[in-house]
Scaffold this motif. Structure first.
Motif, short mmCIF file in Angstrom:
data_model
loop_
_atom_site.label_atom_id
_atom_site.label_comp_id
_atom_site.label_asym_id
_atom_site.label_seq_id
_atom_site.Cartn_x
_atom_site.Cartn_y
_atom_site.Cartn_z
N PHE A 35 0.83 -1.20 0.00
CA PHE A 35 0.00 0.00 0.00
C PHE A 35 0.87 1.25 0.00
O PHE A 35 1.99 1.25 0.54
N TRP A 36 0.33 2.30 -0.58
CA TRP A 36 0.84 3.65 -0.36
C TRP A 36 -0.29 4.45 0.30
O TRP A 36 -1.41 4.49 -0.21
N TYR A 37 0.05 5.05 1.44
CA TYR A 37 -0.86 5.93 2.14
C TYR A 37 -0.29 7.34 2.10
O TYR A 37 0.92 7.55 2.15
N ALA A 88 2.26 16.18 1.06
CA ALA A 88 1.91 15.38 2.24
C ALA A 88 3.08 14.47 2.57
O ALA A 88 4.09 14.44 1.86
N MET A 89 2.94 13.71 3.67
CA MET A 89 3.84 12.59 3.95
C MET A 89 3.27 11.37 3.25
O MET A 89 2.06 11.13 3.31
N TYR A 90 4.12 10.62 2.62
CA TYR A 90 3.69 9.40 1.95
C TYR A 90 4.36 8.20 2.62
O TYR A 90 5.57 8.17 2.81
N PHE A 91 3.53 7.22 2.96
CA PHE A 91 4.01 6.02 3.63
C PHE A 91 3.76 4.80 2.77
O PHE A 91 2.65 4.58 2.29
N CYS A 92 4.78 3.99 2.63
CA CYS A 92 4.68 2.69 2.00
C CYS A 92 4.44 1.66 3.10
O CYS A 92 4.98 1.80 4.20
N ALA A 93 3.62 0.66 2.84
CA ALA A 93 3.31 -0.33 3.87
C ALA A 93 3.07 -1.69 3.23
O ALA A 93 2.63 -1.78 2.08
N VAL A 102 2.83 -2.91 8.25
CA VAL A 102 4.18 -2.50 8.60
C VAL A 102 4.55 -1.35 7.68
O VAL A 102 4.53 -1.50 6.45
N PHE A 103 4.88 -0.22 8.28
CA PHE A 103 5.10 1.01 7.53
C PHE A 103 6.58 1.32 7.38
O PHE A 103 7.40 1.00 8.24
N GLY A 104 6.90 2.04 6.29
CA GLY A 104 8.20 2.67 6.18
C GLY A 104 8.22 3.96 6.98
O GLY A 104 7.23 4.34 7.60
N GLN A 105 9.36 4.64 6.95
CA GLN A 105 9.54 5.85 7.74
C GLN A 105 8.89 7.08 7.12
O GLN A 105 8.80 8.12 7.75
N GLY A 106 8.47 6.96 5.87
CA GLY A 106 7.77 8.06 5.23
C GLY A 106 8.67 8.94 4.38
O GLY A 106 9.88 9.05 4.63
N THR A 107 8.06 9.57 3.38
CA THR A 107 8.72 10.57 2.54
C THR A 107 7.85 11.81 2.53
O THR A 107 6.66 11.74 2.22
N ARG A 108 8.47 12.94 2.89
CA ARG A 108 7.72 14.21 2.87
C ARG A 108 7.84 14.79 1.48
O ARG A 108 8.94 15.09 1.01
N LEU A 109 6.68 14.96 0.82
CA LEU A 109 6.65 15.48 -0.54
C LEU A 109 6.19 16.93 -0.53
O LEU A 109 5.13 17.25 0.02
N THR A 110 7.00 17.78 -1.14
CA THR A 110 6.67 19.20 -1.29
C THR A 110 6.42 19.49 -2.76
O THR A 110 7.17 19.02 -3.63
N ILE A 111 5.37 20.25 -3.02
CA ILE A 111 5.05 20.64 -4.39
C ILE A 111 5.35 22.13 -4.54
O ILE A 111 4.79 22.96 -3.81
N ASN A 112 6.22 22.47 -5.46
CA ASN A 112 6.60 23.87 -5.69
C ASN A 112 5.74 24.47 -6.78
O ASN A 112 5.66 23.94 -7.88
N PRO A 113 5.09 25.58 -6.48
CA PRO A 113 4.19 26.19 -7.49
C PRO A 113 4.96 26.84 -8.63
O PRO A 113 6.15 27.10 -8.53
#
Lengths: 113, 116
Positions: A35-37, A88-93, A102-113
């Motif tokens: 999953f990706w959350y 958002a933060m994206y979590f793989c599980a 069981v989750f990963g530590q997450g990736t913080r995604l930033t979108i630049n306008p």
């Protein structure tokens, strides 16, 4: 034991461009689900996409798609035409059986306008 | 058609006090999970309820933590004698179909617990 690794703590992308988030996992099982959350600042974990391990075809949900490489135990998420609301933060599980995610530590995604 | 709800949204307590966190799963969902999200440990599984079966408590970090699920619906997570390291966001999730992993876990908005 199952483990999930997200090697990118932070990623950024220009609005309308494409970004890929990486995820690798380890499991001894042959039947499992991935999953990706997404977790925006509101804290609510939102399902983005899921993949059954027995399916060879990569899952796709609108602008979101995965590259599932079972032999390599890799499960990356591609976001096309990035939008500001994707930030958002994206979590793989991974899950096997009816038990815990069981989750990963997450990736913080930033979108630049 | 509400999703998973949790209360309170935020809770501030003093060290040593007991706290109760509540989760209302999606109607008809037979499985319910508690997870903890903290800066140091990421997202951790705490406990899992499935129908009338004995819960899987393997993720509870200490005997100060307990949870119950009444009538197969609402669940309460109780933390006794809270410590500062208990500060975290506590997330609840529910899932529909028993005995299979094909169904997605749907999460509530979480309770942010701060122990002073």
């Amino acid at each position: 034991a199952q483990t999930v690794t997200q090697s990118q703590p932070e990623m950024s992308v220009q609005e309308a461009e494409t970004v890929t988030l990486s995820c690798t996992y380890d499991t001894s099982e042959s039947d499992y689900y991935l999953f990706w959350y997404k977790q925006p600042p509101s804290r609510q974990m939102i399902l983005v996409i899921r993949q059954e391990a027995y399916k060879q075809q990569n899952a796709t949900e609108n602008r979101f798609s995965v590259n599932f490489q079972k032999a390599a135990k890799s499960f990356s998420l591609k976001i096309s035409d990035s939008q500001l609301g994707d930030a958002a933060m994206y979590f793989c599980a991974v899950i096997q059986g009816a038990q815990k995610l069981v989750f990963g530590q997450g990736t913080r995604l930033t979108i630049n306008p | 058609g509400a999703g998973v709800s949790q209360s309170p949204s935020n809770k501030v307590t003093e060290k040593g006090k007991d706290v109760e966190l509540r989760c209302d799963p999606i109607s008809g969902h037979t499985a319910l999970y508690w997870y903890r999200q903290s800066l140091g440990q990421g997202l951790e599984f705490l406990i899992y309820f499935q129908g009338n079966s004995a819960p899987d408590k393997s993720g509870l970090p200490s005997d100060r933590f307990s949870a119950e699920r009444t009538g197969g619906s609402v669940s309460t997570l109780t933390i006794q004698r809270t410590q500062q390291e208990d500060s975290a966001v506590y997330l609840c999730a529910s899932r529909f179909q028993a005995g299979t992993s094909t169904d997605t876990q749907y999460f509530g908005p979480g309770t942010r617990l701060t122990v002073l």
